[in-house]
Enzyme design. Structure first.
Site, short mmCIF file in Angstrom:
data_model
loop_
_atom_site.label_atom_id
_atom_site.label_comp_id
_atom_site.label_asym_id
_atom_site.label_seq_id
_atom_site.Cartn_x
_atom_site.Cartn_y
_atom_site.Cartn_z
N TYR A 203 -3.26 -24.05 20.44
CA TYR A 203 -2.99 -23.11 19.33
C TYR A 203 -1.57 -23.34 18.82
O TYR A 203 -1.33 -23.45 17.60
CB TYR A 203 -3.17 -21.67 19.79
CG TYR A 203 -2.96 -20.65 18.68
CD1 TYR A 203 -3.84 -20.55 17.60
CD2 TYR A 203 -1.87 -19.76 18.70
CE1 TYR A 203 -3.65 -19.62 16.58
CE2 TYR A 203 -1.67 -18.83 17.69
CZ TYR A 203 -2.56 -18.76 16.63
OH TYR A 203 -2.36 -17.83 15.62
N LYS B 18 -0.50 -24.40 15.03
CA LYS B 18 0.37 -23.55 14.20
C LYS B 18 1.68 -24.28 13.84
O LYS B 18 2.27 -24.02 12.79
CB LYS B 18 0.64 -22.22 14.92
CG LYS B 18 -0.61 -21.33 14.99
CD LYS B 18 -0.98 -20.75 13.63
CE LYS B 18 -2.41 -20.92 13.27
NZ LYS B 18 -2.77 -20.38 11.93
N SER C 293 0.98 -19.63 9.51
CA SER C 293 1.36 -20.17 10.81
C SER C 293 1.47 -18.98 11.76
O SER C 293 0.73 -18.00 11.61
CB SER C 293 2.67 -20.93 10.70
OG SER C 293 3.08 -21.39 11.96
N1 NAP Z 1 -3.42 -11.37 13.77
C1 NAP Z 1 -2.23 -11.80 14.20
O1 NAP Z 1 -1.53 -11.14 14.99
C2 NAP Z 1 -1.69 -13.13 13.72
C3 NAP Z 1 -0.42 -13.53 14.16
C4 NAP Z 1 0.09 -14.75 13.75
C5 NAP Z 1 -0.66 -15.55 12.90
N2 NAP Z 1 -1.90 -15.14 12.49
C6 NAP Z 1 -2.67 -16.04 11.61
O2 NAP Z 1 -3.24 -15.32 10.55
C7 NAP Z 1 -4.42 -15.97 10.10
C8 NAP Z 1 -5.52 -14.93 9.85
O3 NAP Z 1 -5.91 -14.41 11.10
P1 NAP Z 1 -6.46 -12.91 11.31
O4 NAP Z 1 -5.53 -12.29 12.26
O5 NAP Z 1 -6.77 -12.27 10.03
O6 NAP Z 1 -7.80 -13.25 12.14
P2 NAP Z 1 -9.33 -12.90 11.90
O7 NAP Z 1 -9.54 -11.44 11.61
O8 NAP Z 1 -10.03 -13.48 13.08
O9 NAP Z 1 -9.70 -13.72 10.59
C9 NAP Z 1 -9.77 -15.13 10.63
C10 NAP Z 1 -10.60 -15.60 9.48
O10 NAP Z 1 -10.71 -17.02 9.58
C11 NAP Z 1 -12.07 -17.37 9.42
N3 NAP Z 1 -12.43 -18.63 10.07
C12 NAP Z 1 -12.36 -18.95 11.36
N4 NAP Z 1 -12.88 -20.17 11.56
C13 NAP Z 1 -13.27 -20.62 10.34
C14 NAP Z 1 -13.89 -21.81 9.92
N5 NAP Z 1 -14.26 -22.78 10.75
N6 NAP Z 1 -14.14 -21.96 8.60
C15 NAP Z 1 -13.83 -20.97 7.72
N7 NAP Z 1 -13.27 -19.80 8.08
C16 NAP Z 1 -13.00 -19.65 9.39
C17 NAP Z 1 -12.82 -16.22 10.04
O11 NAP Z 1 -14.17 -16.26 9.64
P3 NAP Z 1 -15.37 -16.03 10.72
O12 NAP Z 1 -15.54 -14.55 10.77
O13 NAP Z 1 -16.52 -16.76 10.12
O14 NAP Z 1 -14.94 -16.61 12.03
C18 NAP Z 1 -12.03 -15.06 9.48
O15 NAP Z 1 -12.43 -14.77 8.16
C19 NAP Z 1 -4.76 -17.03 11.13
O16 NAP Z 1 -4.40 -18.31 10.62
C20 NAP Z 1 -3.86 -16.68 12.31
O17 NAP Z 1 -3.50 -17.80 13.09
C21 NAP Z 1 -2.42 -13.95 12.87
#
Ligand code: NAP
Length: 303
Positions: A174, A178, A147
């Site tokens: 978003y 979440k 989340s």
């Molecule tokens: N980074 C932060 O600061 C933060 C903060 C709070 C929560 N989060 C949560 O953490 C989680 C991971 O995010 P991250 O920061 O690691 O972002 P990220 O680097 O953009 O990674 C997201 C991953 O999700 C995949 N994805 C997106 N759409 C998809 C789909 N339709 N089917 C299958 N895979 C899909 C992406 O693959 P593609 O390359 O193919 O798009 C990528 O592998 C998310 O749920 C995000 O909401 C992150």
């Protein structure tokens, strides 16, 4: 190896990580493989998935991994991925519902769902539902839903989850998705804890990944000004919040997956490797969690 897994042997565990091709998912998959788990890396982009897998094998001698194609914007792809995983392994000990998109322009998934709700919640809802037999077979499985503190940007509108009767707002969409990730963990845990399956929702911190790829400079300024964002940032200025590396950021979801400290708990929101009570009340409301489950079942069954 990620410090959270120091001294932990996962060689008898199977862990499925969605969005394992980038950011927090890639780091979590690497860390779990480093602790000996058989890791199923699920993601949609085949090239990025192969690269992430190769990186794990470069860093972890004898890593046991399998890659599975998964596009959460297509329930056909989700069901095919779940069927592949079910054929591969009899039990899943950790399901990390990590993949996600943020602040995307308005769009619909293959099944007509709004993109952020469809990807972040409904795709994972269906994947989890299909893998329940393998999770139950693990005798003590954990489901970890990524989340965000961004859940404070909005509650989910259960009467219009797909933005059919309102002007689209990418920030609130978003937040709603979440919030749905937390509510999903709450109801999953209520339904499954009797079978030994526990579910958790996690905020990883603000982490330097590709998640912000849809954000313009104007968006950064707009988010910082949202009244709800002040709740997220507290007294601190948005631009001065600490930005973590993926290795640091993955700590809480890895902790959720393996820590013995949270044995006997579930349906809770975690951040900074602790159980947090400062979660928006609407995100842990048991009745809303039940209603979202029924709505999600209906939407997936009809699609
Ligand atoms: N980074 C932060 O600061 C933060 C903060 C709070 C929560 N989060 C949560 O953490 C989680 C991971 O995010 P991250 O920061 O690691 O972002 P990220 O680097 O953009 O990674 C997201 C991953 O999700 C995949 N994805 C997106 N759409 C998809 C789909 N339709 N089917 C299958 N895979 C899909 C992406 O693959 P593609 O390359 O193919 O798009 C990528 O592998 C998310 O749920 C995000 O909401 C992150």
């Amino acid at each position: 190896m990620n410090a959270i897994l120091d001294g932990i042997d996962l060689s008898d565990r199977v862990c499925v990580v969605t969005g394992a091709s980038s950011g927090l998912g890639r780091e979590s998959a690497r860390a779990l493989a480093g602790a000996g788990a058989h890791v199923v890396l699920a993601a949609r982009n085949g090239d990025a998935l192969r690269k992430a897998d190769a990186r794990i094998h470069e860093g972890v001698d004898g890593a046991r991994t399998t890659t599975v194609q998964l596009d959460l914007t297509s329930l056909a792809s989700v069901r095919a991925a779940a069927a592949t995983i079910a054929q591969l392994v009899p039990a899943v000990h950790v399901l990390m519902n990590n993949a996600g998109v943020m602040f995307t322009p308005f769009g619909r998934t293959e099944n007509g769902f709004e993109i952020q709700f469809g990807t972040n919640h409904l795709g994972h809802f269906e994947l989890t539902r299909m893998l329940l037999p393998q999770l139950e077979a693990a005798d003590g499985a954990r489901i970890v839903n990524l989340s965000s503190e961004g859940h404070r940007l909005a509650d989910i509108d259960l009467d219009d989850p797909n933005w059919e009767r309102r002007d689209y707002d990418k920030f609130r969409a978003y937040g709603a998705a979440k919030t749905a990730n937390v509510l999903h963990a709450v109801e999953l845990d209520r339904r499954m804890s009797g079978s030994g399956v526990r579910a958790f929702a996690v905020h990883p911190g603000m982490v330097a990944t590709k998640l912000a790829r849809h954000m313009t400079r104007d968006d950064v300024a707009a988010v910082a000004e949202l009244p709800e964002q002040r709740e997220v940032s507290g007294e601190r200025e948005f631009s001065k919040l600490e930005v973590l590396t993926p290795e640091q950021g993955a700590a809480t979801q890895l902790w959720a997956a393996v820590s013995r400290e949270i044995d006997g708990t579930g349906g809770v929101y975690l951040a900074d490797c602790t159980i947090r009570s400062d979660v928006a009340p609407y995100a842990i409301d048991a009745e809303r969690a039940r209603r979202l489950w029924q709505l999600s079942e209906r939407l997936c069954d009809q699609a």
